[in-house]
Motif scaffolding. Sequence first.
Motif, PDB file in Angstrom:
ATOM      1  N   LEU A 266     -18.818  -1.665 -51.319  1.00 24.76           N
ATOM      2  CA  LEU A 266     -20.111  -2.243 -50.924  1.00 24.76           C
ATOM      3  C   LEU A 266     -21.073  -2.202 -52.090  1.00 24.76           C
ATOM      4  O   LEU A 266     -21.071  -1.295 -52.885  1.00 24.76           O
ATOM      5  N   ASP A 267     -21.875  -3.202 -52.116  1.00 29.07           N
ATOM      6  CA  ASP A 267     -22.727  -3.443 -53.265  1.00 29.07           C
ATOM      7  C   ASP A 267     -24.079  -2.771 -53.144  1.00 29.07           C
ATOM      8  O   ASP A 267     -24.409  -2.177 -52.161  1.00 29.07           O
ATOM      9  N   ASP A 269     -27.705  -4.511 -53.312  1.00 35.77           N
ATOM     10  CA  ASP A 269     -28.353  -5.814 -53.457  1.00 35.77           C
ATOM     11  C   ASP A 269     -29.549  -5.668 -54.368  1.00 35.77           C
ATOM     12  O   ASP A 269     -30.331  -4.764 -54.216  1.00 35.77           O
ATOM     13  N   GLU A 273     -35.272  -6.539 -50.095  1.00 33.79           N
ATOM     14  CA  GLU A 273     -35.128  -6.735 -48.663  1.00 33.79           C
ATOM     15  C   GLU A 273     -36.420  -7.353 -48.148  1.00 33.79           C
ATOM     16  O   GLU A 273     -37.442  -7.329 -48.809  1.00 33.79           O
ATOM     17  N   ILE A 274     -36.356  -7.869 -46.967  1.00 31.61           N
ATOM     18  CA  ILE A 274     -37.514  -8.570 -46.435  1.00 31.61           C
ATOM     19  C   ILE A 274     -38.658  -7.588 -46.179  1.00 31.61           C
ATOM     20  O   ILE A 274     -38.455  -6.519 -45.646  1.00 31.61           O
TER      21      ILE A 274
ATOM     22  N   ARG B  63     -25.747  -7.325 -47.234  1.00 29.28           N
ATOM     23  CA  ARG B  63     -24.662  -6.442 -46.801  1.00 29.28           C
ATOM     24  C   ARG B  63     -24.717  -6.108 -45.319  1.00 29.28           C
ATOM     25  O   ARG B  63     -23.691  -5.842 -44.706  1.00 29.28           O
ATOM     26  N   PRO B 403     -37.201  -2.202 -44.209  1.00 27.95           N
ATOM     27  CA  PRO B 403     -36.330  -2.525 -45.336  1.00 27.95           C
ATOM     28  C   PRO B 403     -36.718  -1.779 -46.597  1.00 27.95           C
ATOM     29  O   PRO B 403     -35.894  -1.486 -47.425  1.00 27.95           O
ATOM     30  N   SER B 404     -37.972  -1.504 -46.777  1.00 30.49           N
ATOM     31  CA  SER B 404     -38.332  -0.735 -47.958  1.00 30.49           C
ATOM     32  C   SER B 404     -39.346   0.327 -47.569  1.00 30.49           C
ATOM     33  O   SER B 404     -40.172   0.126 -46.696  1.00 30.49           O
ATOM     34  N   LEU B 580     -32.471   2.163 -49.916  1.00 25.32           N
ATOM     35  CA  LEU B 580     -31.432   1.334 -49.315  1.00 25.32           C
ATOM     36  C   LEU B 580     -30.469   2.105 -48.433  1.00 25.32           C
ATOM     37  O   LEU B 580     -29.862   1.543 -47.549  1.00 25.32           O
ATOM     38  N   ARG B 581     -30.342   3.396 -48.683  1.00 27.20           N
ATOM     39  CA  ARG B 581     -29.366   4.138 -47.887  1.00 27.20           C
ATOM     40  C   ARG B 581     -29.711   4.117 -46.406  1.00 27.20           C
ATOM     41  O   ARG B 581     -28.887   4.401 -45.575  1.00 27.20           O
ATOM     42  N   TRP B 583     -29.991   1.764 -44.545  1.00 29.63           N
ATOM     43  CA  TRP B 583     -29.178   0.808 -43.794  1.00 29.63           C
ATOM     44  C   TRP B 583     -28.029   1.515 -43.101  1.00 29.63           C
ATOM     45  O   TRP B 583     -27.584   1.106 -42.053  1.00 29.63           O
ATOM     46  N   ILE B 584     -27.547   2.569 -43.730  1.00 28.12           N
ATOM     47  CA  ILE B 584     -26.429   3.291 -43.134  1.00 28.12           C
ATOM     48  C   ILE B 584     -26.822   3.826 -41.762  1.00 28.12           C
ATOM     49  O   ILE B 584     -26.036   3.831 -40.828  1.00 28.12           O
ATOM     50  N   LEU B 601     -31.360  -9.807 -39.311  1.00 31.34           N
ATOM     51  CA  LEU B 601     -30.336  -9.682 -40.345  1.00 31.34           C
ATOM     52  C   LEU B 601     -29.349  -8.560 -40.066  1.00 31.34           C
ATOM     53  O   LEU B 601     -28.405  -8.352 -40.828  1.00 31.34           O
TER      54      LEU B 601
END
Lengths: 276, 707
Positions: A266-267, A269, A273-274, B63, B403-404, B580-581, B583-584, B601
């Motif tokens: 997995l990358d 990105d 993000e939005i 992803r 998201p952030s 970003l983690r 998302w997990i 999304l």
Amino acid sequence: MSLSPDFAFTQGSLQDFADCARRFELRFIRRMRYPALETQEPLQFEKRMRQGARFHKLVQQHLLGVPAEALTASLADDAELAGWWRNYLARGLSGLPAQRFSEITLQTHLAGRRLVAKYDLLALEPGGPAIIVDWKTGARVPSQSHLRARMQTIVYRYVLAQAGAHLYGGESIPPERIRMDYVYVAQGAERLSFAYSAAQMGEDEAQLSAMIAAIDGAEAFPLTNEERRCRFCSYRTLCDRGGAGRLEDFDLDEYADDEEDEAFMLDFDQIAEIEF
Amino acid sequence: MADKARSPLTAAQSELVSAPLQGKIWLEGIAGGGKTSVGVARVVTLLGQGVPAESILIFVPQRSLAQPYIAALRGWTAHRGGQVSVQTIGSLSLQMVETFWFLISGDAGFKRPQDLPNFLSLELAQYFMTRAIEPLVDERDYFNSVRIDRPRLYSQIVDNMNKAALVGFPISEIGSRLKSALASGVEQAHIFDDAQTCALAFRKYCLTHNLLDFSLQLEVFRDHVWAVQPARAYLRGRFKHLIVDGVEEDNPASHFLIHELLQSCESALIIYDRDAGFRRFLGADPDSARRLRDKCERKATLDETFVMEEAVAALGAGLGAQLGLSVKAEWDVDPAPALITEAHRYHPAMVDWVARQVETLVRERDVSPNDIVIVAPFMSDALRFGLADRLTQRGIPLRSHRPSRALRDEPAARTLLTLARLAHPHWNMPPTDFDIVFALMAAIKDLDLVRAKLLTEMLYRNGRLLPFAEMRSTAMQERITFDIGERYDRLAAWIDRYIDRDRGDAIDIFFRRLYGALLSRAGFGFHDDVDAGNTAQNLVDSARGFRWSLDFMSRYDEQIDLSQDYVKMVDRGVIANFYLRDWIADAEEGLLIAPAYTFLLNNRAVDYQFWLNIGSEGWSRRLYQPLTHPYVLSRGWPPGILWTEEDERSLSRETLGRLLLALTRRCRKAVYLGYSELSESGYEQRGLLLETIQSMLRRAAREGPNV
């Protein structure tokens, strides 16, 4: 808490369990990240790890068609790495079959679980030898008996025998055709080889099955009694097992960090993000 | 969309899954029609038929959209063989540029082609943007009429460059494209000229320093890596089977790559969600995606919903039609049963109502919290906290995702950053009293706010923590307790020793040393705390990434105090801003609280949706971005054509229409509308969503026989 149903075992996670069940629990069941220092010389440790990673990348680039001269030219600032690279070019690939797959991951299943191995290099010839190459950049060459007992030796050969048919002309690879080579590029590309056999595969399967079953059935994950195993474990402060060890006592080649590969590459990105 | 109600597959789905191995299929339809289920089953079928896993590429725009595939592959323990690759254009281009760097770095214009490339995350791109152009901005007084802070300003320049790379026009055209469409006066034209100059200056800086921001990475991949034979041969030789999902949410750069791979692959399944494309502001281009349709021999459609009940379908179609989308509205079906609302005067009353409704669903109607989502156009900290607090009190498990999120807002990270300032007095950045109170509370177990304040008031002097013994009053020491005093002393002494030894550690090493030697020990705040450990690790990763991206700079004769610069940049919100983690965590259980687009999304359906703040303009209006424009910089906007107010209005309507369709297509049973006359900030609100709902209900009452 218990292990996630879709958890994939690797040589690294199994070695953790073999070394210390509590480490396994903290890392893979509680998924506890713990950024304490591994050694007393963190920057030197980091430098070694980055050199090792760069060496592996160089080999991959070379095997994907980037000319050796272009790669050699990029090493002017690191004499040590350049030396490893020269050793690789001189002897690293000698005697290997021509069909080669670098940085390839295979998986099989055992005891109801996935078992995954990420190889530095597989060199195979359908009907002929199937050789696993693992590049080692550490300063020491361990004993044959030590390596033979490592989970990497056990898992890598077993997984290739079970899951490598599609790389071998569609036929299962007979265990006797499999060999695992550890190549020590800092030691003139010295090679330690481990042959395989059907009998050994049977023993390995029994051992691996028993370990997986033990983990799945475990009610407790005790801390190891061998405190020397804690010297380079980042959880040691949680377990009250003293300070970090010295880098000179540390075998970098045994620093397993392959768990991240479990997630199918997995990358990250780079697009934001939005922000809504 | 992978939906729990989908199995078993219909005949139409099964036929697509088992289509011959050779051949390319274009599959389109509405969300909830079972397209992703086909994609997932197709991958498993390919593997089952002996296709080597290494030859399969699952390509997605983001992803989170790959989750159903990853879950299926992980759950399929019977597989023996290699591994399927899951990629985005970002991940694939990075790997390819890195691998073939020494074949292309010279031709691509990098000044030191024999040095390694340095790939910049978005946060590092903003950091280097600041370094590269801030002197220019200050010297020439650029952007003097723009009233937004510098980080946001620079992020829009980065965004412009990304758009150019994703769409495929030179970055030298950014200014002219923006000016010709948007400049209504000299002042505006100057701003776009400034943005152009900054973009070119940043590009030059990157080429000089071997830096690759996302835009340059993409350009190098498309224009140079793809042009060299070993790279092209590798990709074409490896990926023989493509599964492309959410292609309408992807960008022209991705479409270029898919187009190229289609020429050499044996099979492909390209999945296109009709009426979607809501990542347009990130470069998504459904029209560009649609061109791939002609490259596929077979075209298939799945338009029957597996998700929505009739009333929900009528609601979505009615709202879409009201906003001018060409969807068929079923006026003979009453949407009212799918719509539950209650008007409130004040915002907190609306939040209370939402919590009560959720509780009723879970407790009385046996709805799983996993099947409920609460969305809003923006999810402020106050709203998130208000909801989480009320739901937690009612025993409703929940998860929340933005998201952030700035790392500095995480308690463990704030604590480490505050203690770093204490331990580095030569930075001349002493923490405030407030920061010290907060850090002591987080660092010392069981220390409450009152006692932390007392310790700070009495012992924090001139940027230093004095020993506990310096507290003259024994009564006060007893009030704080000697046990806490002993741990406070250990913390203060550790910092003093660190200063005395003048270690000068890299900042990430400092964080790790402090964490391991003290904060993670028994009696301290991070001991056996998974969240604190994760946050500390994220901060370490961020700081180390910063150091690794900068330590080569000494080769370019640029001396930087990395540690101090890192802390400054975190404070300014330039770096450590992305997390970003998280998302997990989306795989975990519970009701989801998220911004609307974030939920979309994740591409999963739920039984009930709560739409909050329906009077807010945020449902339809674009973010204020004076330096960039996602539509003007898209492939579909002809250079030279003026962007008008009417364009903006119709864009708002279309954006909202697509959003509402997408939401309802991911809703099975009903939508709850959270409305308060006054917003969180106390203003009257009557946005387009509210107006649209009222109009639709009036129209449905007028035209629908059953309403």
